[in-house]
Design a protein around this motif. Sequence first.
Motif, PDB file in Angstrom:
ATOM      1  N   ALA A 155     -30.287  26.451  16.874  1.00 22.10           N
ATOM      2  CA  ALA A 155     -31.232  26.502  17.986  1.00 22.10           C
ATOM      3  C   ALA A 155     -31.018  25.375  18.995  1.00 22.10           C
ATOM      4  O   ALA A 155     -31.717  25.313  20.011  1.00 22.10           O
ATOM      5  CB  ALA A 155     -32.669  26.444  17.448  1.00 22.10           C
ATOM      6  N   GLY A 156     -30.074  24.489  18.717  1.00 19.59           N
ATOM      7  CA  GLY A 156     -29.798  23.386  19.631  1.00 19.59           C
ATOM      8  C   GLY A 156     -30.876  22.319  19.642  1.00 19.59           C
ATOM      9  O   GLY A 156     -30.998  21.572  20.608  1.00 19.59           O
ATOM     10  N   ARG A 157     -31.647  22.224  18.563  1.00 18.40           N
ATOM     11  CA  ARG A 157     -32.768  21.269  18.513  1.00 18.40           C
ATOM     12  C   ARG A 157     -32.356  19.887  18.046  1.00 18.40           C
ATOM     13  O   ARG A 157     -33.140  18.946  18.151  1.00 18.40           O
ATOM     14  CB  ARG A 157     -33.870  21.819  17.622  1.00 18.40           C
ATOM     15  CG  ARG A 157     -34.436  23.127  18.203  1.00 18.40           C
ATOM     16  CD  ARG A 157     -35.763  23.390  17.631  1.00 18.40           C
ATOM     17  NE  ARG A 157     -36.686  22.377  18.127  1.00 18.40           N
ATOM     18  CZ  ARG A 157     -37.854  22.635  18.683  1.00 18.40           C
ATOM     19  NH1 ARG A 157     -38.233  23.875  18.854  1.00 18.40           N
ATOM     20  NH2 ARG A 157     -38.652  21.674  19.079  1.00 18.40           N
ATOM     21  N   VAL A 158     -31.142  19.749  17.477  1.00 20.94           N
ATOM     22  CA  VAL A 158     -30.691  18.440  16.988  1.00 20.94           C
ATOM     23  C   VAL A 158     -29.360  18.081  17.643  1.00 20.94           C
ATOM     24  O   VAL A 158     -28.564  18.952  17.974  1.00 20.94           O
ATOM     25  CB  VAL A 158     -30.574  18.391  15.451  1.00 20.94           C
ATOM     26  CG1 VAL A 158     -31.906  18.672  14.796  1.00 20.94           C
ATOM     27  CG2 VAL A 158     -29.517  19.330  14.928  1.00 20.94           C
ATOM     28  N   SER A 159     -29.143  16.798  17.835  1.00 26.26           N
ATOM     29  CA  SER A 159     -27.894  16.346  18.448  1.00 26.26           C
ATOM     30  C   SER A 159     -26.888  15.854  17.421  1.00 26.26           C
ATOM     31  O   SER A 159     -25.699  15.748  17.724  1.00 26.26           O
ATOM     32  CB  SER A 159     -28.183  15.249  19.474  1.00 26.26           C
ATOM     33  OG  SER A 159     -28.956  14.211  18.891  1.00 26.26           O
ATOM     34  N   ALA A 160     -27.344  15.549  16.207  1.00 33.48           N
ATOM     35  CA  ALA A 160     -26.447  15.124  15.136  1.00 33.48           C
ATOM     36  C   ALA A 160     -27.143  15.364  13.800  1.00 33.48           C
ATOM     37  O   ALA A 160     -28.378  15.400  13.725  1.00 33.48           O
ATOM     38  CB  ALA A 160     -26.079  13.650  15.285  1.00 33.48           C
ATOM     39  N   CYS A 161     -26.336  15.518  12.760  1.00 31.17           N
ATOM     40  CA  CYS A 161     -26.867  15.769  11.423  1.00 31.17           C
ATOM     41  C   CYS A 161     -25.912  15.191  10.393  1.00 31.17           C
ATOM     42  O   CYS A 161     -24.690  15.223  10.581  1.00 31.17           O
ATOM     43  CB  CYS A 161     -27.023  17.275  11.209  1.00 31.17           C
ATOM     44  SG  CYS A 161     -27.581  17.716   9.547  1.00 31.17           S
ATOM     45  N   HIS A 162     -26.458  14.663   9.313  1.00 26.97           N
ATOM     46  CA  HIS A 162     -25.638  14.120   8.228  1.00 26.97           C
ATOM     47  C   HIS A 162     -26.396  14.336   6.921  1.00 26.97           C
ATOM     48  O   HIS A 162     -27.610  14.133   6.862  1.00 26.97           O
ATOM     49  CB  HIS A 162     -25.414  12.624   8.452  1.00 26.97           C
ATOM     50  CG  HIS A 162     -24.262  12.032   7.713  1.00 26.97           C
ATOM     51  ND1 HIS A 162     -24.131  12.090   6.354  1.00 26.97           N
ATOM     52  CD2 HIS A 162     -23.187  11.349   8.166  1.00 26.97           C
ATOM     53  CE1 HIS A 162     -23.019  11.460   5.992  1.00 26.97           C
ATOM     54  NE2 HIS A 162     -22.425  11.010   7.089  1.00 26.97           N
ATOM     55  N   ASP A 163     -25.686  14.733   5.868  1.00 25.68           N
ATOM     56  CA  ASP A 163     -26.330  14.830   4.562  1.00 25.68           C
ATOM     57  C   ASP A 163     -26.480  13.415   3.990  1.00 25.68           C
ATOM     58  O   ASP A 163     -25.792  12.490   4.411  1.00 25.68           O
ATOM     59  CB  ASP A 163     -25.503  15.707   3.607  1.00 25.68           C
ATOM     60  CG  ASP A 163     -24.190  15.067   3.239  1.00 25.68           C
ATOM     61  OD1 ASP A 163     -24.066  14.605   2.104  1.00 25.68           O
ATOM     62  OD2 ASP A 163     -23.277  14.998   4.106  1.00 25.68           O
ATOM     63  N   LEU A 164     -27.393  13.261   3.037  1.00 23.13           N
ATOM     64  CA  LEU A 164     -27.642  11.942   2.467  1.00 23.13           C
ATOM     65  C   LEU A 164     -27.105  11.877   1.043  1.00 23.13           C
ATOM     66  O   LEU A 164     -27.810  11.496   0.116  1.00 23.13           O
ATOM     67  CB  LEU A 164     -29.145  11.622   2.488  1.00 23.13           C
ATOM     68  CG  LEU A 164     -29.801  11.665   3.857  1.00 23.13           C
ATOM     69  CD1 LEU A 164     -31.219  11.131   3.783  1.00 23.13           C
ATOM     70  CD2 LEU A 164     -29.009  10.892   4.890  1.00 23.13           C
ATOM     71  N   SER A 165     -25.857  12.241   0.875  1.00 18.83           N
ATOM     72  CA  SER A 165     -25.261  12.213  -0.454  1.00 18.83           C
ATOM     73  C   SER A 165     -24.710  10.825  -0.741  1.00 18.83           C
ATOM     74  O   SER A 165     -25.474   9.930  -1.085  1.00 18.83           O
ATOM     75  CB  SER A 165     -24.195  13.310  -0.581  1.00 18.83           C
ATOM     76  OG  SER A 165     -23.215  13.171   0.437  1.00 18.83           O
ATOM     77  N   ASP A 166     -23.438  10.600  -0.582  1.00 14.55           N
ATOM     78  CA  ASP A 166     -22.822   9.319  -0.960  1.00 14.55           C
ATOM     79  C   ASP A 166     -23.411   8.149  -0.184  1.00 14.55           C
ATOM     80  O   ASP A 166     -23.168   7.999   1.004  1.00 14.55           O
ATOM     81  CB  ASP A 166     -21.310   9.362  -0.736  1.00 14.55           C
ATOM     82  CG  ASP A 166     -20.604  10.307  -1.687  1.00 14.55           C
ATOM     83  OD1 ASP A 166     -21.189  10.626  -2.740  1.00 14.55           O
ATOM     84  OD2 ASP A 166     -19.473  10.713  -1.383  1.00 14.55           O
ATOM     85  N   GLY A 167     -24.207   7.345  -0.852  1.00 19.48           N
ATOM     86  CA  GLY A 167     -24.766   6.149  -0.251  1.00 19.48           C
ATOM     87  C   GLY A 167     -26.174   6.279   0.280  1.00 19.48           C
ATOM     88  O   GLY A 167     -26.828   5.289   0.557  1.00 19.48           O
TER      89      GLY A 167
END
Length: 153
Positions: free
Chosen positions: A42-54
């Motif tokens: 939907a274009g609602r976020v400019s960046a995303c990252h999972d919170l796995s390693d660290g």
Amino acid sequence: KGHLGRSMLLRVLAGRDAGPPPPVDLKAERRNGDFVRGLIRAGRVSACHDLSDGGLLVAVAEMAMAGGIGATVEVPDGVQPLAWLFGEDQGRYIVTAADGAAIVAIAKAAGVPATVVGATGGAVLTLSGANSISVADLRSAHEGWLPAYMNAG
């Protein structure tokens, strides 16, 4: 919740690879992943990252280095800071968006736990109540350690 068993924090700071891995809730994984993918489509976020390693703080640092944009992270009241910042729980993501409050409202309506954890901007990475580091210095340390290690022999 901040699961630290088998985490990078435990390995790096305590030299231990102990405890159970984070529990997996496949329904929550799918719900959270589908929700985040929907935000992206939907274009609602400019960046995303999972919170796995660290965990959260490592993901924010990686995003800051990749984008060249600083951030301020606020640790909420009532959480254990190390677990919240470095926990490697499953199905956990961080997104950047123009209107974090709107994303939280949409998430709550969808049954997805969410909270605003800070703000992006500037040239430094700051953890509330702690020291700051410039994104340039962070990138230099991150990218410079291997050449320095290889030249140390």
